[in-house]
Structures are given as C-alpha cells and as structure tokens.
Design an enzyme around this catalytic site. Structure first.
Site, short mmCIF file in Angstrom:
data_model
loop_
_atom_site.label_atom_id
_atom_site.label_comp_id
_atom_site.label_asym_id
_atom_site.label_seq_id
_atom_site.Cartn_x
_atom_site.Cartn_y
_atom_site.Cartn_z
N CYS A 131 18.66 7.83 23.75
CA CYS A 131 19.90 7.47 22.61
C CYS A 131 19.46 8.64 21.39
O CYS A 131 18.12 8.59 21.12
CB CYS A 131 19.84 6.30 21.89
SG CYS A 131 20.88 6.06 20.66
N LYS B 92 16.50 4.68 31.23
CA LYS B 92 17.45 5.77 31.00
C LYS B 92 17.09 6.90 29.95
O LYS B 92 16.78 6.71 28.82
CB LYS B 92 18.86 5.36 30.35
CG LYS B 92 19.99 6.26 30.19
CD LYS B 92 21.41 5.67 30.15
CE LYS B 92 22.51 6.75 30.06
NZ LYS B 92 22.72 7.22 28.44
C1 LIG Z 1 29.95 6.61 22.01
C2 LIG Z 1 28.83 6.89 22.86
C3 LIG Z 1 28.26 5.45 22.82
C4 LIG Z 1 27.03 5.74 23.68
N1 LIG Z 1 26.02 4.77 23.67
C5 LIG Z 1 25.14 4.82 24.53
C6 LIG Z 1 24.22 3.45 24.54
O1 LIG Z 1 24.34 2.56 23.88
N2 LIG Z 1 22.99 3.45 25.44
C7 LIG Z 1 22.69 4.60 25.98
O2 LIG Z 1 21.65 4.82 26.91
N3 LIG Z 1 23.76 5.92 25.99
C8 LIG Z 1 24.82 5.84 25.47
N4 LIG Z 1 25.49 6.75 25.33
C9 LIG Z 1 25.18 8.01 25.98
C10 LIG Z 1 26.15 7.79 27.39
O3 LIG Z 1 25.70 6.71 28.13
C11 LIG Z 1 25.97 8.97 28.32
O4 LIG Z 1 24.66 9.23 28.64
C12 LIG Z 1 26.44 10.11 27.63
O5 LIG Z 1 27.80 9.93 27.08
C13 LIG Z 1 26.79 11.36 28.76
O6 LIG Z 1 27.66 10.70 29.71
P1 LIG Z 1 29.42 11.23 29.81
O7 LIG Z 1 29.42 12.77 29.87
O8 LIG Z 1 29.89 10.56 30.95
O9 LIG Z 1 29.82 10.38 28.82
C14 LIG Z 1 26.69 6.69 24.35
C15 LIG Z 1 27.47 7.90 24.52
C16 LIG Z 1 28.67 7.75 23.56
C17 LIG Z 1 29.79 9.08 23.64
#
Ligand SMILES: Cc1cc2nc3c(=O)[nH]c(=O)nc-3n(C[C@H](O)[C@H](O)[C@H](O)COP(=O)(O)O)c2cc1C
Length: 307
Positions: free
Chosen positions: A100, A139
C-alpha cells in the site's frame, strides 16, 4: 490454480480495493466469474482492539468463498494476534499488505514501507504464519523506487518465511498508480519462487488477463480498478455495449448492496459505484450527473430503472 490446499476454479482474482471490495461487490464479482476475492486492507490494531469501524469490514456469508482477508500493520506481535483472531472467521487465506502506497499507512512503517525493511517484513510473515493454519499470502509492489527493485528477493524471503503465495503489483511505491507496469520484474518474481505468483496491474479485460498469464507465466492475475462498474471483466464476452445490459449489472449490484448493507448510510459510495457503469456509453456523462443528484437509495433505484 492452487494456493497451499486451496484450489481455485480459474486464475481470475478480485484485488483488494479499500472502499470498494466490500461483501456486496465481492459477491457481484463472484457471480461474473472471479475465483477468489480479497477484502480491503484491515488494520491489525483495529482487530485486536475490537474497533467498530474495523469490524465493519469483516462480514462475510457462505457464498463469499474462497475469501482472502488482508491485514495491514507493522508490528509482528499485533499482526500475529490479528491473524489468530481472523483465523476463526469464515475465510480461506490471510493476506499481508506490503504494497500500500498511502502516506498514512507507510508513515507507520506498514504497507509498501515494509519493502524497505526486509527483516521486519520477515518477522511479520513468520509471526502471522505461526499464528494461523490458513495459507498466508503477501501482496507487494516491485520495490520502493526504481533504484530498489527488490520484489524477486523479497518474494524468496516471503517463501522462506512460510508464505504460500505472492501477489505483485508491477509498480514501485514512487510510481504510485502512474507509469507502466513492469512485466519483466513480475516474470523475475515468478522465476524466483516455487509458490504461486499472482500478477497485478492495469488489466481491464478478460482477454488481457489471459494474455498477461501467458506472457508472465504467473499462476493467477489480480484485477482491481478494471472491475469497478465492470464485473464483466471476469467474463469472456466482456463489457456489454448496450445500456440495457449495463443496467442488468448495475441492478444486480444494487440488489446485493440492499441485501447486505445499509444503503442510505453509504449513498455516496453507492453513487460512485453506479456512475461507473456508464463509462464509454452514449449519454453516459448525463446519466452520471443525474445519479449524483439523488438523495436516497430508493430514488437511485427508481432513477436507474427509468433508464
Ligand atoms: C481505490 C483503491 C484502493 C486500494 N486498496 C488496496 C488495499 O486495501 N490493499 C491493497 O493491497 N491494495 C489496494 N489497492 C491496490 C490494488 O489492489 C491494485 O494493486 C492496484 O490498483 C493495481 O491493480 P489494477 O490496475 O488492476 O487496479 C487499492 C487501489 C485502489 C485504486
């Protein structure tokens, strides 16, 4: 795909998204094909101290399986205690957030900050694994910055400490959500460990997901933003182009929200979800504007039915 003893029906996984991947949204994505869903990140302190706001993130139902519950924190003892608490819940995996980028999280040494402190990260993974018999996944990002791409060695450390799987978002902390996904580092992670690797970042269609699996050799692919207002990302037919079909998805989303939450309390969040269903459709921006004017959940349902 298999994570320790847990068998997944396909390699498509809903990513943890704070503020979005609550029970109704997870159930929705499962109906469209997601094989595994993650809760949003949940504070280990909040769990140990029984904080109401934290406990509100934990409800689940039998249809919400298999489920990975994600913990965040920087204190091995607290993380261990939290792992023991959630192990008695109806979940299948404990995931540890080490990716994060949010300042309030990294300031406390949690999330992506742990990629700068592998000894502390190792202590956390070991403690969590000791306190649960569930599979533990981690992660991560590719590293803290472009100068410190540590994901492959970090993944080896996680495996040595007992992790049963690694999810890697192909960006560094400094990249945030910008720039491009670093496929080569994801491939290196996959080549470095024998536990399953789940790749993540910028996947917006089912076809892209399978192409990514082919290119990277990863065991699974995690989809986050691409699923918002678009549960069809988990289907081969993809996002429908007609308003009528989009409405079917939104109606199901609203139905699940009504069944499993208190909709008027979270109306702003629901309007945010609802507006996303009209992306790329003729008249979409006018529909979104109308959605933002409603002041009750019933009015939102009536409005969307009128479309
Ligand atoms: C609004 C938002 C909230 C997220 N919350 C978390 C979270 O709680 N835990 C986490 O490991 N990653 C979190 N992420 C990261 C996502 O899990 C992911 O790794 C990231 O968005 C990239 O993937 P994507 O391009 O498919 O969105 C968050 C991302 C966004 C945009």
């Amino acid at each position: 795909m298999q994570i320790k003893t847990l068998h997944l029906k396909n390699p498509l996984i809903l990513a943890p998204l704070a503020g979005y991947t609550d029970l109704p949204f997870r159930l929705l994505c499962r109906r469209f094909g997601a094989a595994l869903c993650y809760t949003e990140m949940i504070s280990c302190h909040g769990l140990v101290y029984n904080k109401k706001n934290t406990l509100q993130l934990t409800p689940t139902v039998p249809d919400d399986r298999p489920l990975a519950l994600q913990l965040f924190g920087a204190d091995p003892d607290m993380m261990g205690e939290a792992a023991a608490i959630v192990s008695s819940m109806n979940i299948d995996i404990i995931d540890i957030n080490m990716g994060c980028p949010v300042r309030k999280v990294v300031k406390k040494g949690a999330g992506a900050a742990l990629m700068k402190d592998q000894n502390l990260a190792a202590a956390i993974i070991r403690r969590v694994c000791k306190k649960t018999s569930l599979p533990v996944t981690v992660k991560i990002r590719t590293g803290w910055s472009h100068e410190s791409i540590v994901a492959p060695e970090f993944a080896i450390m996680a495996e040595d400490c007992g992790a049963s799987g690694i999810a890697v978002h192909g960006r560094t902390w400094t990249q945030g959500f910008g720039g491009t996904v670093d496929l080569q580092t994801i491939i290196k992670v996959k080549d470095s460990v024998s536990i399953p690797v789940i790749g993540n970042g910028d996947i917006t269609t089912y076809q892209e997901a399978y192409a990514f699996l082919e290119m990277s050799g990863c065991d699974g692919v995690m989809i986050g933003r691409g699923a918002l207002g678009n549960p069809w990302v988990f289907t081969a037919d993809g996002t429908p182009t007609t308003l009528a079909k989009r409405m079917e998805g939104l109606a199901l989303n609203l139905q699940l929200i009504q069944k499993y939450s208190n909709p008027d309390k979270i109306l702003a969040k629901i309007k945010n979800h609802a507006g996303r269903y009209f992306k790329g459709i003729a008249g979409g921006s006018s529909i979104r504007k109308q959605i933002y004017t409603v002041s009750t959940f019933e009015a939102l349902k009536e409005l969307t039915q009128s479309f």
